[in-house]
Scaffold this active site. Structure first.
Site, short mmCIF file in Angstrom:
data_model
loop_
_atom_site.label_atom_id
_atom_site.label_comp_id
_atom_site.label_asym_id
_atom_site.label_seq_id
_atom_site.Cartn_x
_atom_site.Cartn_y
_atom_site.Cartn_z
N ASN A 10 -0.98 0.19 6.78
CA ASN A 10 -1.89 -0.82 7.32
C ASN A 10 -2.02 -1.91 6.26
O ASN A 10 -2.72 -1.72 5.27
CB ASN A 10 -3.25 -0.18 7.63
CG ASN A 10 -4.30 -1.19 8.03
OD1 ASN A 10 -3.99 -2.36 8.29
ND2 ASN A 10 -5.55 -0.76 8.07
N TRP A 11 -1.35 -3.03 6.48
CA TRP A 11 -1.33 -4.08 5.45
C TRP A 11 -2.61 -4.91 5.43
O TRP A 11 -2.78 -5.77 4.56
CB TRP A 11 -0.11 -4.99 5.65
CG TRP A 11 1.21 -4.31 5.42
CD1 TRP A 11 1.43 -2.99 5.13
CD2 TRP A 11 2.51 -4.92 5.45
NE1 TRP A 11 2.78 -2.75 4.98
CE2 TRP A 11 3.47 -3.91 5.18
CE3 TRP A 11 2.97 -6.22 5.70
CZ2 TRP A 11 4.84 -4.17 5.13
CZ3 TRP A 11 4.33 -6.48 5.65
CH2 TRP A 11 5.26 -5.46 5.37
N LYS A 12 -3.47 -4.71 6.40
CA LYS A 12 -4.73 -5.46 6.49
C LYS A 12 -4.47 -6.97 6.37
O LYS A 12 -3.39 -7.43 6.74
CB LYS A 12 -5.72 -4.97 5.44
CG LYS A 12 -5.89 -3.45 5.49
CD LYS A 12 -7.11 -2.98 4.79
CE LYS A 12 -7.09 -1.46 4.73
NZ LYS A 12 -8.31 -0.92 4.22
N HIS A 95 -10.21 0.88 13.84
CA HIS A 95 -10.30 1.00 12.37
C HIS A 95 -11.76 0.82 11.95
O HIS A 95 -12.49 0.00 12.53
CB HIS A 95 -9.40 -0.04 11.70
CG HIS A 95 -9.23 0.22 10.23
ND1 HIS A 95 -10.18 -0.17 9.31
CD2 HIS A 95 -8.26 0.85 9.55
CE1 HIS A 95 -9.77 0.21 8.10
NE2 HIS A 95 -8.61 0.83 8.22
N GLU A 97 -13.04 -0.78 9.63
CA GLU A 97 -13.41 -2.17 9.31
C GLU A 97 -13.71 -2.95 10.58
O GLU A 97 -14.57 -3.84 10.59
CB GLU A 97 -12.28 -2.82 8.48
CG GLU A 97 -12.27 -2.26 7.05
CD GLU A 97 -10.92 -2.25 6.36
OE1 GLU A 97 -9.99 -2.93 6.82
OE2 GLU A 97 -10.79 -1.53 5.34
N GLU A 167 -10.18 8.86 8.98
CA GLU A 167 -10.38 8.02 7.80
C GLU A 167 -11.85 8.02 7.43
O GLU A 167 -12.63 7.21 7.96
CB GLU A 167 -9.93 6.59 8.08
CG GLU A 167 -8.49 6.47 8.50
CD GLU A 167 -7.95 5.07 8.19
OE1 GLU A 167 -7.02 4.99 7.39
OE2 GLU A 167 -8.47 4.10 8.73
N GLY A 173 -10.25 2.36 0.64
CA GLY A 173 -10.21 1.27 -0.34
C GLY A 173 -11.12 1.48 -1.53
O GLY A 173 -11.34 0.56 -2.31
N SER A 213 -7.55 5.97 0.68
CA SER A 213 -7.03 6.04 -0.69
C SER A 213 -5.91 7.07 -0.85
O SER A 213 -5.82 7.71 -1.90
CB SER A 213 -8.17 6.29 -1.69
OG SER A 213 -9.12 5.24 -1.60
N GLY A 234 -3.51 2.19 3.31
CA GLY A 234 -3.90 0.79 3.11
C GLY A 234 -3.29 0.26 1.83
O GLY A 234 -2.13 -0.16 1.78
N GLY A 235 -4.06 0.28 0.75
CA GLY A 235 -3.65 -0.32 -0.52
C GLY A 235 -2.25 0.07 -0.98
O GLY A 235 -1.46 -0.79 -1.39
C1 PEP Z 1 -6.97 2.06 5.72
O1 PEP Z 1 -7.46 0.96 5.71
O2 PEP Z 1 -6.57 2.52 6.81
C2 PEP Z 1 -6.88 2.79 4.46
C3 PEP Z 1 -6.72 4.07 4.50
O3 PEP Z 1 -6.99 2.06 3.29
P1 PEP Z 1 -6.81 2.61 1.78
O4 PEP Z 1 -5.54 3.45 1.78
O5 PEP Z 1 -6.68 1.39 0.95
O6 PEP Z 1 -7.99 3.42 1.48
#
Ligand code: PEP
Length: 251
Positions: A10-12, A95, A97, A167, A173, A213, A234-235
């Site tokens: 997920n590149w956000k 998600h 967010e 999640e 994040g 994470s 994500g990251g």
């Molecule tokens: C996400 O946004 O789906 C996610 C898991 O982010 P991160 O890996 O950065 O925690």
């Protein structure tokens, strides 16, 4: 039946077209020959160009969101047909967010899930509790209610087009990861709930990703758990080295 491992990035809200194309090219190269299922989910504006890179490879193209409407006067929205038009085959819905910053509710998300399936898109449905909910002992009830409400009116026959991503909001994040055992425990609860509302067979087949994470350092431990079938990243999905290292852990 062994479930296939599924890793989605997920590149956000990151990457211009040139940056996204470059990253996609690196990922396609590093993903060659891998057996796990792989998707990357860039921002809407670069989907068309990234599609040119991933088309015909083992990397699927995903989107991070979509409208709950088919077409019309909905300024700023993107429809499922538009996503399909640029090569998208899977969409992340619900998600945390979107839930927390844009007020998306379970019933709103459920409408999107139904529309995505109707239009032939696969869905990654995200669920997860906040820190306050976990500390209040409500993690299981929050997550199972998000699963039940997110899947409302969805037939068992359609479940092969859905993946659930657990999640925990406090782990996204933040660098904090749920322990493999804690994450697996919630995945197990989700699977038991699916068995209750659908069937043991449907529950057994469902791919449940962990997100929060996940990185090369912890991916192997998480992915080794019996109920963790992949990751929504994500990251660590923003660099091909770290994403590819996670892919290797899923092999
Ligand atoms: C996400 O946004 O789906 C996610 C898991 O982010 P991160 O890996 O950065 O925690």
């Amino acid at each position: 039946m062994a479930r296939i491992k599924y890793i989605a990035g997920n590149w956000k809200m990151n990457k211009t077209t040139a940056e996204a194309v470059a990253l996609a090219k690196e990922i396609v190269e590093k993903a060659k020959g891998l057996k796990c299922k792989i998707a990357i989910c860039p921002v809407f504006t670069v989907l068309s160009e990234v599609n040119k890179v991933v088309r015909g490879t083992n990397v699927l193209l995903g989107a991070q969101n979509m409208s709950d409407k088919e077409s019309g006067a909905f300024t700023g929205e993107i429809s499922p047909d538009m996503l399909k038009d640029v090569g998208v085959s899977v969409v992340i819905l619900g998600h945390s967010e979107r839930r927390s910053y844009y007020g998306e509710t379970d019933s709103f998300i459920n409408g999107k899930v139904k529309l995505a399936l109707e239009k032939g898109l696969d869905v990654i449905l995200c669920v997860g509790e906040t820190l306050a909910e976990r500390e209040a002992g409500k993690a299981e009830s929050v997550v199972t209610s998000q699963v039940v409400n997110g899947l409302k009116d969805i037939s068992e026959g359609m479940l092969s087009h859905i993946v659930i991503a657990y999640e925990p909001v406090w782990a996204i994040g933040t660098g904090k990861t749920a322990t493999a055992a804690d994450a697996d425990a919630i995945h197990k609860v989700i699977r038991e709930k699916l068995a209750e509302i659908y069937s043991a067979d449907a529950a057994e087949k469902m791919i449940i990703q962990y997100g929060g994470s996940m990185k090369p350092e912890n991916a192997a431990g998480l992915l080794a758990m019996p109920n963790i079938d992949g990751g929504l990243i994500g990251g660590a999905a923003l660099k091909s080295d770290s994403f590819a290292a996670i892919l290797k852990c899923a092999e």
